[in-house]
Every structure is written in structure tokens, then in C-alpha cells.
Design an enzyme around this catalytic site. Structure first.
Site, mmCIF file in Angstrom:
data_model
loop_
_atom_site.group_PDB
_atom_site.id
_atom_site.type_symbol
_atom_site.label_atom_id
_atom_site.label_comp_id
_atom_site.label_asym_id
_atom_site.label_seq_id
_atom_site.Cartn_x
_atom_site.Cartn_y
_atom_site.Cartn_z
ATOM 1 N N ILE A 138 0.852 -1.182 0.000
ATOM 2 C CA ILE A 138 0.000 0.000 0.000
ATOM 3 C C ILE A 138 0.890 1.236 0.000
ATOM 4 O O ILE A 138 1.784 1.374 0.845
ATOM 5 C CB ILE A 138 -0.931 0.025 1.229
ATOM 6 C CG1 ILE A 138 -1.812 -1.241 1.264
ATOM 7 C CG2 ILE A 138 -1.790 1.278 1.213
ATOM 8 C CD1 ILE A 138 -2.788 -1.360 0.127
ATOM 9 N N LYS A 139 0.632 2.127 -0.942
ATOM 10 C CA LYS A 139 1.446 3.349 -1.046
ATOM 11 C C LYS A 139 0.877 4.443 -0.144
ATOM 12 O O LYS A 139 -0.289 4.802 -0.261
ATOM 13 C CB LYS A 139 1.506 3.826 -2.495
ATOM 14 C CG LYS A 139 2.245 2.867 -3.414
ATOM 15 C CD LYS A 139 2.272 3.357 -4.850
ATOM 16 C CE LYS A 139 3.310 4.442 -5.054
ATOM 17 N NZ LYS A 139 3.459 4.787 -6.493
ATOM 18 N N VAL A 140 1.748 4.966 0.718
ATOM 19 C CA VAL A 140 1.385 6.034 1.644
ATOM 20 C C VAL A 140 2.399 7.166 1.475
ATOM 21 O O VAL A 140 3.610 6.909 1.507
ATOM 22 C CB VAL A 140 1.403 5.537 3.107
ATOM 23 C CG1 VAL A 140 1.128 6.679 4.076
ATOM 24 C CG2 VAL A 140 0.380 4.415 3.300
#
Length: 370
Positions: A138-140
Site C-alpha cells: 500500500i502506497k502512503v
């Protein structure tokens, strides 16, 4: 068969692909890239905007979803998650072969949440659960609000690709968030070998802005300015790699390593050359080193396969690197100001792409119902 990707692999760097579309999945192009050594994929709202609006491949599924009465954001999510799951399946053999060290596909949290910690955590957790693939990241974003979210997500055993890193200060906070998250996960009884993270340092955008500022400089020392052009991004990335080694190749990480924790690899993003006067493989050639990832768009990957120069190029004396930024300061250009502006602009670009895509899907849905 040996190629520049497999040669780079031998030096400890993974090559990921910075693009996604239903066409490349259905045509077999993605599997073809994996067959020649590509070991991961990154996506973002801008990439999905180009994929969905620039192709008819999504129209049949979009029509079906619209006829079910789903709202626009739900339709967007279904389109995106289908692609992400398909690529995750294609990369699963790589994930298995490397025991979870590689083979990841990255999906970005809604960029409108970039400044909201709790909502980012909720959204990232929800996406990780509904995609239900071990090799999902998941890109944060590395915003002030994103940093605590990173720690929480790692503490839950969720793989995180920290995106939009420009400054060394933010990168320090990212590494600390990862290490703290590992401790939290261990306290929960988690197996540290099952969680992975990369820290995505954006490259070419640094040169674009620094070169622009240098060209606007009113000082008459044109030769001095010329010698500084096209060097800020690589210098910044090499300093980041130096910081990476100081943390992950030191006693600080021994305790984690004994428990089979993975290093948080630096990932070089935005590696396509923006200035046509520079080599089209400037960034891939200059940023090769152990325990790193380079994610490349189509043209850059093709160029690197054709004429990239494969050698360990990341290690450089820190004092020499810092001299460059001291020179920039002498022209009134402060790297901290540059990276702050780039982060703000990066978030805005992804927000704009996401919102524009939602509007485009809405327009297509309206055509269907007319």
C-alpha cells in the site's frame, strides 16, 4: 538469458515497472516483462488516469458496473483492484521464489487523504484486506500526516511503499517509522519476515526544479551554474542511500535482522529523464546499488535494456556529495526549500489526477444511462 535487468539483479538491485493497464495484462506484455526479470510493479492515480481514459479496454466492465448502480468511486475501485489483483497473481511466483523479498505490486491510498492520518490508516487497512494478496504494498505518502500512518500499518503487518519522498529529513522519519512499526508488530506477536517496505525517493523532479532555479539565477558566473545542472537529483539520492546504509547496515539493525526482518529498501522513482539534453538512462545508470529498487516507465526501461551501463554507481563519499549542496546554497538555492515545494506539488498532482479520473468515469457513466 542475460540482459541488463539480470545484470543489475546481480548487484543487488530489483527492477520494477512503473505502469499498469488492462491491455498490458490481457496481451501478455506484463508476463513478458516478468519473464525477462522485472520483479515488481508500481502504480499511482496518474498512471490509472492514462490507462482508463486512454483505452477502450475498461469500457465493458465500466458499463456493467454502472448498470449495477454503483457510485463513481466504487466503479473506479473495482476497475483498479481487478488490475492490481491480476498483476499480483502474475508476480506471485517471483514473491514465492524470493521468499517474499520481491514480487510486489503497489496500490496508492486515495491521495485526497494525504494530510489525514487516521483516514489513511483506515483506507490502507481496508484496501490491503479486500485485495487479499500477500504481495500487495500500500502506497502512503511521506507527508507529516503520513509518517505516523506508516508506523501503524507496519505494526499491523501491512506492506507499505512510502511514496513522494524528496528530503533527507523526511526520509529519516520514514526509516524511524518503519523500525518503530517493526517493534510494534513484534510486540503483537507478528513474524517480522512477513512484512516488507520500500522507501520511494523521487529523482528526476529534483533536477527539473533545481535546474529551473539555476537558470533563473541572476549571477554572472555562468560556468559555475552550468557545472551544477543535472546533478541535484543524483546527489540527493546518493545521500539518501548513505543514510540507508548507516541505519540498516549497522548495529542498529542487528536485533531486527536476527529476527529475520527485512531492510526497508530505497526505491528510485520518477527515473525517466525529463530534460532531453541529458542521457535517457542517466538515473538508472547512476543509481545502482545493493538492496535497492528502481521502478521505470516504459521508455526508460526500454532504453536501459538497450544501452544502460551496469555497474555499482551509488557509493560516493558523503563529504563530496554535501559539497554540491553547499555550492547550491551559494547561489541562493536551498535543497530543503526545493524538497518542500516538490512534496506539495507531488501530492497536488496525484490529487488532481485522481479527481480528474473520477470526473471522466462519471462522464462515461452518464453516457451509458442516457
Amino acid at each position: 538469458m542475460e540482459n541488463n535487468i539480470t545484470k543489475v539483479n546481480g548487484l543487488g538491485q530489483s527492477i520494477w515497472y512503473d505502469n499498469i493497464s488492462k491491455e498490458m495484462i490481457l496481451s501478455g506484455d506484463m508476463k513478458g516483462l516478468i519473464d525477462i526479470g522485472v520483479s515488481g510493479l508500481t502504480s499511482n492515480p496518474t498512471i490509472f488516469f492514462k490507462a482508463i481514459t486512454g483505452s477502450e479496454s475498461y469500457d465493458e466492465q465500466l458499463n456493467k458496473l454502472a448498470s449495477q448502480g454503483l457510485d463513481v468511486e466504487a466503479i473506479y475501485e473495482e476497475l483498479v483492484l481487478d488490475d492490481i489483483r491480476a498483476v499480483a497473481d502474475l508476480l506471485k511466483p517471483t514473491y514465492d521464489k524470493t521468499n517474499g523479498a520481491d514480487g510486489y505490486v503497489s496500490l496508492e491510498v486515495n491521495p485526497n487523504l494525504a494530510h489525514e492520518t487516521n483516514k489513511t490508516i483506515e483506507e490502507a487497512t481496508r484496501l490491503f484486506e479486500i485485495v487479499n494478496k500477500k504481495n500487495l504494498m500500500i502506497k502512503v505518502p511521506a507527508t507529516p500526516s503520513g509518517i505516523p500512518a506508516i508506523r501503524t500499518l507496519i505494526g499491523k503487518g501491512i506492506n507499505v511503499n512510502v511514496t513522494l519522498i524528496f528530503s533527507l529529513q523526511a526520509y529519516s522519519q520514514v526509516r524511524q517509522a518503519y523500525l518503530s512499526g517493526l517493534k510494534d508488530f513484534e510486540l503483537m506477536g507478528g513474524d517480522l519476515s512477513t512484512v516488507a517496505s520500500v522507501a520511494s525517493f523521487f529523482v528526476s523532479r529534483v533536477d527539473t526544479l533545481v535546474d529551473k532555479k539555476l537558470s533563473q539565477n541572476k549571477q554572472t558566473d555562468s560556468n559555475g551554474i552550468k557545472n551544477l545542472l543535472g546533478k541535484a537529483a543524483i546527489t540527493n539520492a546518493k545521500l539518501a542511500y548513505n543514510d540507508f546504509k548507516n541505519d540498516f547496515y549497522s548495529e542498529k539493525f542487528i536485533e531486527y535482522k536476527q529476527k529475520k526482518a527485512r531492510v526497508q529498501r530505497p526505491l528510485w522513482a520518477s527515473t525517466g529523464t525529463k530534460n532531453p539534453e541529458y542521457s535517457d538512462v542517466l538515473y538508472p545508470d547512476s543509481l545502482i546499488g545493493n538492496d535497492t529498487v528502481n521502478t521505470m516507465p516504459d521508455d526508460t526501461l526500454e532504453s536501459f535494456l538497450d544501452h544502460g551501463w551496469v555497474t555499482n554507481s551509488l557509493d560516493e563519499d558523503r563529504n563530496q556529495l554535501e559539497k554540491y549542496f553547499n555550492q547550491l546554497n551559494s547561489y541562493g538555492i536551498k535543497i530543503d526549500d526545493i524538497t518542500k515545494e516538490l512534496l506539495e506539488d507531488g501530492v497536488k498532482q496525484f490529487v488532481d489526477s485522481y479527481n480528474e479520473l473520477i470526473r471522466a468515469i462519471e462522464a462515461k457513466c452518464l453516457q451509458i444511462t442516457l
